[in-house]
Design a protein around this motif. Sequence first.
Motif, PDB file in Angstrom:
ATOM      1  N   SER A   1       0.832  -1.210   0.000  1.00 54.43           N
ATOM      2  CA  SER A   1       0.000   0.000   0.000  1.00 54.43           C
ATOM      3  C   SER A   1       0.867   1.262   0.000  1.00 54.43           C
ATOM      4  CB  SER A   1      -0.967   0.009   1.180  1.00 54.43           C
ATOM      5  OG  SER A   1      -0.295   0.215   2.396  1.00 54.43           O
TER       6      SER A   1
ATOM      7  N   TRP B   1       2.034   1.655  -3.524  1.00 53.66           N
ATOM      8  CA  TRP B   1       0.917   2.104  -4.353  1.00 53.66           C
ATOM      9  C   TRP B   1       0.693   3.605  -4.183  1.00 53.66           C
ATOM     10  CZ3 TRP B   1      -4.076   4.027  -3.432  1.00 53.66           C
ATOM     11  CH2 TRP B   1      -4.935   4.013  -4.534  1.00 53.66           C
ATOM     12  N   ASP B   2       0.744   4.098  -2.952  1.00 53.02           N
ATOM     13  CA  ASP B   2       0.610   5.541  -2.704  1.00 53.02           C
ATOM     14  C   ASP B   2       1.688   6.329  -3.440  1.00 53.02           C
ATOM     15  OD1 ASP B   2      -1.673   5.568  -1.164  1.00 53.02           O
ATOM     16  OD2 ASP B   2      -0.620   5.660   0.750  1.00 53.02           O
ATOM     17  N   GLU B   3       2.903   5.798  -3.431  1.00 59.54           N
ATOM     18  CA  GLU B   3       3.998   6.468  -4.136  1.00 59.54           C
ATOM     19  C   GLU B   3       3.764   6.447  -5.652  1.00 59.54           C
ATOM     20  OE1 GLU B   3       7.909   5.896  -1.332  1.00 59.54           O
ATOM     21  OE2 GLU B   3       7.457   4.296  -2.734  1.00 59.54           O
TER      22      GLU B   3
ATOM     23  N   LYS C   1       0.932   5.742  -7.476  1.00 57.73           N
ATOM     24  CA  LYS C   1      -0.332   6.293  -7.966  1.00 57.73           C
ATOM     25  C   LYS C   1      -0.467   7.791  -7.711  1.00 57.73           C
ATOM     26  CE  LYS C   1      -4.662   5.705  -9.388  1.00 57.73           C
ATOM     27  NZ  LYS C   1      -5.027   5.305 -10.714  1.00 57.73           N
ATOM     28  N   PHE C   2      -0.070   8.231  -6.507  1.00 56.66           N
ATOM     29  CA  PHE C   2      -0.321   9.619  -6.102  1.00 56.66           C
ATOM     30  C   PHE C   2       0.938  10.447  -5.842  1.00 56.66           C
ATOM     31  CE2 PHE C   2      -4.021   7.154  -4.589  1.00 56.66           C
ATOM     32  CZ  PHE C   2      -4.993   7.764  -5.379  1.00 56.66           C
TER      33      PHE C   2
ATOM     34  N   LEU D   1       2.820  10.099  -3.310  1.00 56.97           N
ATOM     35  CA  LEU D   1       2.892  10.332  -1.864  1.00 56.97           C
ATOM     36  C   LEU D   1       3.970   9.463  -1.247  1.00 56.97           C
ATOM     37  CD1 LEU D   1      -0.923  10.335  -1.042  1.00 56.97           C
ATOM     38  CD2 LEU D   1       0.588  12.306  -1.264  1.00 56.97           C
TER      39      LEU D   1
ATOM     40  N   TYR E   1       6.116   8.500   2.247  1.00 51.72           N
ATOM     41  CA  TYR E   1       5.999   8.593   3.698  1.00 51.72           C
ATOM     42  C   TYR E   1       7.092   9.468   4.232  1.00 51.72           C
ATOM     43  CZ  TYR E   1       5.273   7.346   8.534  1.00 51.72           C
ATOM     44  OH  TYR E   1       5.008   7.397   9.879  1.00 51.72           O
TER      45      TYR E   1
END
Length: 108
Positions: A96, A99-101, A103-104, A106, A108
């Motif tokens: 996840s 995926w955030d990195e 797709k968006f 983002l 951490y």
Amino acid sequence: FEKVTIEADKSSCPVLLSNGNFVESGDVEGSDGRHYATWSDPFPKPSYLFCVVAGKLGSLKDKYITVSGKEVQLEIFSEEENVNKLDYAMESLKRSMKWDEDKFGLEY
């Protein structure tokens, strides 16, 4: 609030968790067997997403390397007898984050 400090009996609640990033922990001065942990959450959230957990817990630790090379320490907690069942949860967490990195953008 920006920081939360949890205080409890060390023998019955050796693990003290809350939202955000771990700041510090230690023994409570002048107490007999009490300790504390402080957490800081940089992201405001509604009260129904606030969490405090205290008890006898085990954990699985790992790390995630972000797209820019930053190392992020990961730790998932559960009852001590269920720690051997946390591998899928850890892999899901890392997927996840990736995926955030991807797709968006983002990190951490």
